[in-house]
Write a protein that holds these residues in place. Structure first.
Motif, PDB file in Angstrom:
ATOM      1  N   LEU A  70      25.993   0.434  51.742  1.00 20.17           N
ATOM      2  CA  LEU A  70      25.565   0.623  50.695  1.00 20.17           C
ATOM      3  C   LEU A  70      26.693   2.304  50.015  1.00 20.17           C
ATOM      4  O   LEU A  70      26.826   2.783  50.199  1.00 20.17           O
ATOM      5  N   GLN A  96      19.619   4.157  42.487  1.00 20.52           N
ATOM      6  CA  GLN A  96      18.689   2.539  42.198  1.00 20.52           C
ATOM      7  C   GLN A  96      18.123   2.153  42.987  1.00 20.52           C
ATOM      8  O   GLN A  96      17.153   1.849  43.168  1.00 20.52           O
ATOM      9  N   THR A  97      19.487   1.746  44.120  1.00 22.65           N
ATOM     10  CA  THR A  97      19.643   0.719  44.811  1.00 22.65           C
ATOM     11  C   THR A  97      18.493   1.040  45.900  1.00 22.65           C
ATOM     12  O   THR A  97      18.095   0.819  46.356  1.00 22.65           O
ATOM     13  N   VAL A 111      26.604  -3.332  48.830  1.00 24.16           N
ATOM     14  CA  VAL A 111      26.584  -2.699  47.562  1.00 24.16           C
ATOM     15  C   VAL A 111      28.045  -1.900  47.494  1.00 24.16           C
ATOM     16  O   VAL A 111      28.656  -1.172  47.877  1.00 24.16           O
ATOM     17  N   ILE A 150      25.524  -6.559  40.176  1.00 25.18           N
ATOM     18  CA  ILE A 150      24.498  -6.029  39.327  1.00 25.18           C
ATOM     19  C   ILE A 150      25.058  -5.502  37.886  1.00 25.18           C
ATOM     20  O   ILE A 150      23.425  -5.485  37.083  1.00 25.18           O
ATOM     21  N   ARG A 167      16.873  -1.576  38.236  1.00 22.77           N
ATOM     22  CA  ARG A 167      17.195  -1.779  39.898  1.00 22.77           C
ATOM     23  C   ARG A 167      16.898  -3.306  38.928  1.00 22.77           C
ATOM     24  O   ARG A 167      16.504  -4.195  40.542  1.00 22.77           O
ATOM     25  N   ILE A 198      20.194  -5.090  40.985  1.00 22.64           N
ATOM     26  CA  ILE A 198      20.041  -4.472  41.563  1.00 22.64           C
ATOM     27  C   ILE A 198      19.007  -5.430  43.147  1.00 22.64           C
ATOM     28  O   ILE A 198      19.677  -6.069  43.324  1.00 22.64           O
ATOM     29  N   LEU A 248      20.107  -8.574  46.004  1.00 25.76           N
ATOM     30  CA  LEU A 248      19.538  -7.999  47.369  1.00 25.76           C
ATOM     31  C   LEU A 248      18.713  -8.957  47.128  1.00 25.76           C
ATOM     32  O   LEU A 248      18.669  -9.837  48.543  1.00 25.76           O
TER      33      LEU A 248
END
Ligand code: NAD
Ligand code: MG
Length: 387
Positions: free
Chosen positions: A9, A19-20, A96, A147, A269, A272, A276
């Motif tokens: 990240l 937020q991730t 990310v 994202i 979110r 994101i 993921l």
């Protein structure tokens, strides 16, 4: 249960970064955070490292590395600068990129060169380096998942396509824009906006640079370039429509007239988690809609005269080559100057426009050429601001 996937990240301390982390907290078995970076925010980095047991951290400079070493002890490996970002971004299943601005370039290039999944928030690297990114994304295993909420919506809407890039069955990609805090304002009123006015976004809470970009509509202009680079669709097939509620996150219009949209309450979110979770979806309804509480969706044309950033971006896209890199670099300088109180809000886009007037068509075929062009546009913008 499928094995857990490792996450790097980059930009962990920012708005998208934190937020991730919220998404990762909900899914401790599905993902393992293995590395983080965060500019010079060493205290925040040490807190995140402790909570997630992260042993590999990147910072911007030696001074921050020394300060971080005192906080995390000898067991944690510390990387420094853009080389450090490259190391961190080539050693996880999913990278990310939540770094702010052109500084995110090493993350994008290293992740794709190493054949990783790149969950991309950092639009500036893709826009500036589009011709170089196009090459490295051919690396086996490499994939970009967006994202940015509009592009994440388009990614989902394109699942209805029966064709491949450049999507001949798609007539238009329609990007939605909230219109920012100054929607409907006259040029005269825009002449006196303050920093506080520009930082008060009506629907999204984000880092300062993108919040200012949203107020000028430069963010939407950059997103037009981003959509074109991501999906291989020329900008004349990318439209922008203002949608103040920020519920429809973007749409794809097919040649038969069907329009496929993605909707949710504004909540980063969700995109994101989408990036993921693929190929599956994570079972947390972020931004869940209530259709029984008087939800209203309205749409209108953007005011291109009061917000000239939009047309500047289309023009940069048509130039191609280094023009998008110039636009984005000049804009970074001008936004920072505005945040420092050095120029007015309207001067942001006026200065970017003056820089673009000096653009001489140049191709970008290497990182060195890109860095030269980035530096040139920054110098020109700084010189105009200093006058
Ligand atoms: P932010 O300013 O809140 O956070 C930026 C992060 O990058 C921080 O961790 C900071 O330490 C790090 N950073 C900044 N300068 C750096 C440098 N020179 N070298 C290394 N690291 C550096 O920004 P944000 O709002 O989270 O945005 C990050 C990216 O995501 C931007 O490209 C933005 O356009 C994009 N994005 C953000 C949102 C949002 O809701 N915030 C939505 C869509 C796209
Ligand atoms: Mg966006």
């Amino acid at each position: 249960m499928s094995p857990s996937r490792s996450i790097a990240l980059m930009g962990a301390t920012g708005s998208i970064g934190t937020q991730t982390l919220e998404v990762l907290r909900r899914e401790p078995n599905a993902f393992q955070l293995v590395s983080i970076s965060g500019g010079t925010n060493v205290h925040e980095l040490s807190v995140i490292a402790k909570e997630f047991n992260v042993r590999h951290i990147g910072v911007s400079n030696e001074q921050s590395a020394t300060a971080l070493r005192d906080l995390v002890g000898p067991d944690v490996q510390i990387e420094v600068g853009s080389k450090g970002l490259e190391v961190l971004s080539s050693s996880a299943d999913i990278v990310v990129n939540a770094v702010m601005g052109f500084a995110g370039l090493p993350v994008t290039m290293a992740a794709l060169s190493a054949g990783k999944r790149l969950a991309l928030a950092n639009k500036e690297s893709l826009i500036a380096a589009a011709p170089l990114v196009e090459k490295v994304r051919q690396t086996p295993g490499a994939v970009i998942l967006p994202i940015d909420s509009e592009h994440c919506a388009i990614h989902q809407a394109l699942a209805s396509s029966t064709s491949q890039k450049p999507y001949p069955d798609v007539r238009k990609i329609i990007l939605t824009a909230s219109g920012g805090p100054f929607r409907g304002w006259s040029k005269d009123r825009l002449a006196v906006v303050t920093k506080a006015d520009a930082l008060a976004h009506p629907t999204w809470s984000m880092g300062p640079k993108i919040t200012i970009d949203s107020s000028t509509l430069m963010n939407k202009g950059l997103e037009v370039l981003e959509a074109s680079a991501l999906f291989g669709v020329e900008v004349d097939r990318v439209d922008v429509v203002v949608h103040p509620q920020s519920v429809v996150h973007s749409m794809v219009e097919y040649i038969d007239g069907s329009v496929i949209a993605q909707l949710s309450m504004p909540d980063m979110r969700l995109p994101i988690a989408y990036c993921l979770g693929l190929p599956g979806r994570l079972d947390h309804a972020w931004g869940k809609l209530d259709f029984t509480s008087g939800l209203e969706l309205t749409f209108e044309a953007p005011d291109r005269s009061a917000f000239p950033a939009l047309d500047l971006a289309y023009s940069a896209a048509r130039h191609g080559g280094a023009a998008p890199a110039w636009l984005s670099a000049a804009n970074e300088i001008c936004v920072e100057a505005f945040l420092q109180g050095m120029i007015t809000w309207q001067s942001i886009v006026q200065t970017v426009s003056s820089v673009m007037d000096k653009y001489v068509p140049t191709d970008i075929s290497s990182i060195d050429e890109l860095l030269e062009n980035d530096a040139k546009a920054r110098q020109l913008a700084s010189a105009i601001i200093a006058k």
